[in-house]
Design an enzyme around this catalytic site. Structure first.
Site, PDB file in Angstrom:
ATOM      1  N   ASP A   1      -2.869  -6.270  -3.910  1.00 58.23           N
ATOM      2  CA  ASP A   1      -1.965  -7.360  -3.543  1.00 58.23           C
ATOM      3  C   ASP A   1      -1.734  -7.404  -2.037  1.00 58.23           C
ATOM      4  O   ASP A   1      -2.037  -6.452  -1.317  1.00 58.23           O
ATOM      5  CB  ASP A   1      -0.615  -7.204  -4.272  1.00 58.23           C
ATOM      6  CG  ASP A   1       0.072  -5.880  -3.956  1.00 58.23           C
ATOM      7  OD1 ASP A   1      -0.619  -4.849  -3.858  1.00 58.23           O
ATOM      8  OD2 ASP A   1       1.310  -5.879  -3.782  1.00 58.23           O
TER       9      ASP A   1
ATOM     10  N   GLU B   1       1.779  -3.212  -5.111  1.00 60.40           N
ATOM     11  CA  GLU B   1       2.273  -2.158  -4.216  1.00 60.40           C
ATOM     12  C   GLU B   1       3.356  -2.694  -3.298  1.00 60.40           C
ATOM     13  O   GLU B   1       4.304  -1.997  -2.954  1.00 60.40           O
ATOM     14  CB  GLU B   1       1.105  -1.596  -3.378  1.00 60.40           C
ATOM     15  CG  GLU B   1       1.442  -0.340  -2.582  1.00 60.40           C
ATOM     16  CD  GLU B   1       2.022  -0.602  -1.203  1.00 60.40           C
ATOM     17  OE1 GLU B   1       2.582   0.329  -0.610  1.00 60.40           O
ATOM     18  OE2 GLU B   1       1.926  -1.745  -0.706  1.00 60.40           O
TER      19      GLU B   1
HETATM   20 ZN   LIG Z   1      -0.455  -1.670   2.096  1.00 62.97          ZN
END
Ligand SMILES: [Zn+2]
Length: 381
Positions: free
Chosen positions: A80, A142
């Site tokens: 992401d 994340e």
């Molecule tokens: Zn990162």
């Protein structure tokens, strides 16, 4: 299908949007990125698994594995990106632009391009002769709560002995970062006419006491905990947001303070939460205020991979830098929880991460590929 060249791989990864955000308006699936990675690793002969994340439809982790047995190396990263501010970009964030000896694009530095570099590093290696497994781990979300890494930790999945996460460190090995907690302290009293304090219980005045208590606690924590490897060598506590009351002539019935607490490796997050709650409750004892201390997200543990770990030693040896501590958090603690020894080491610079015109300097690419090749040879061949 054949695997495209490095430039085309990076272009493809950048052009597939995979923003993750706690704000549903921004949040996107990472299915597209996981899809191309899965095609490429499949083509390279890896066993590829796409794992849905419980409670998060449209979000996936990918595990691609070659070889078997204990030990082995995991090359890890997140699929992401953070959201972007289109007006502040000089080019389309989803178009790879090569200029000034840089690759510009959202995810070039942090960190989709790392997967392309990992493929470049392993495509000429004799993968059929691995003595220990090589695993690629690509996670979801994340940037927005780490549900991908958390899901893996919950599965207790054995992935390998050592891990390298290609987050932007300027190719300097990193083995430590602080943990993060964010907490809301909510006080509820009773409103009343300002002319007579006996008519209410002021949450704002209670919060004044709370702030004094927190600052004294911070001084105490900073006196008793110190790690000189960090630029800010002590734990920090930031008073970040406060809201209370509505009108000067009303006693304030509700007040909320939000704080950010960054602890050093070795400090237990649950114990900090409990200490915080106990101190605040004690400080307001007898005030008549209702006190709630609420974590704003599930928190990120601190990372500490031992200085003597073979992965740390290998990276120090190959880069010439001794392993450092950084100010940002990673998925590393979750991988360590799975029994790995995790090092953070990637080609981008954190200064360009989460910024408009994010870029990866071209001069970092070949050294990163060479480094990954050497790591794979040491830990898998
Ligand atoms: Zn990162």
């Amino acid at each position: 299908m054949s695997i495209p060249n490095l430039h085309a791989m990076i272009r493809r990864l950048i052009e597939i949007p995979s923003v993750s955000s706690v704000n549903p308006q921004w949040d996107q699936s990472n299915r597209g990125v996981v899809g191309v990675l899965s095609e490429w690793f499949d083509e390279l002969g890896f066993a590829v698994e796409t794992l849905p994340i419980p409670g998060k439809p449209e979000k996936f982790n990918l595990i691609a594995n070659s070889g078997s047995g204990p030990e082995g190396l995991v090359l890890a990263g997140h699929t992401d990106t953070v959201p972007y501010d289109e007006q502040r970009w000089s080019s389309d964030p989803f178009k790879l632009v090569e200029a000034d000896n840089r690759f510009y694009g959202l995810g070039s530095c942090d960190m989709k391009a790392f997967f392309a570099l990992a493929i470049e590093a392993l495509r000429d290696l004799p993968l059929n002769r691995l003595k220990r497994p090589l695993t690629i781990l690509a996670t979801a979300d994340e940037e927005s709560g780490m549900c991908g890494a958390r899901a893996l930790a919950d599965m207790h999945r054995q992935l390998g002995r050592y891990a390298v996460i290609g987050e932007p460190t300027g190719l300097v090995p990193v083995r430590m970062h602080k943990g993060i907690a964010m907490e809301a302290i909510r006080l509820t009293g009773r409103s009343g006419h300002s002319s007579d304090p006996a008519l209410g219980i002021s949450a704002l005045e209670g919060m004044h006491t709370v702030i004094g208590t927190l600052l004294a606690w911070r001084t105490e924590l900073q006196r008793t905990h110190r790690n000189p490897l960090f630029k800010v060598a002590v734990p920090t506590l930031n008073l970040g947001h406060i809201h209370g009351g509505d009108n000067p002539n009303r006693i304030c019935a509700e007040c909320e303070l939000q704080i950010d607490l960054r602890h050093l490796p070795g400090m237990a997050p649950e114990s900090l939460h409990n200490q915080l709650r106990d101190r605040v409750i004690r400080a307001l004892d007898g005030s008549g205020l209702q006190v709630d201390v609420i974590p704003l997200f599930s928190g990120i543990p601190a990372l500490e991979t031992p200085a003597a770990s073979a992965i740390v030693k290998a990276a120090e040896d190959l880069t010439g830098y001794s392993a450092q501590a950084v100010a940002f958090a990673t998925e590393g603690p979750y991988l360590n929880e799975l029994g790995m020894e995790t090092l953070i080491l990637g080609p981008g610079d954190v200064a360009q991460a989460h910024q408009p015109d994010e870029f990866l300097a071209l001069e970092r690419i070949q050294p990163c590929i060479d480094l990954l090749k050497s790591m794979i040879k040491r830990f898998c061949l």
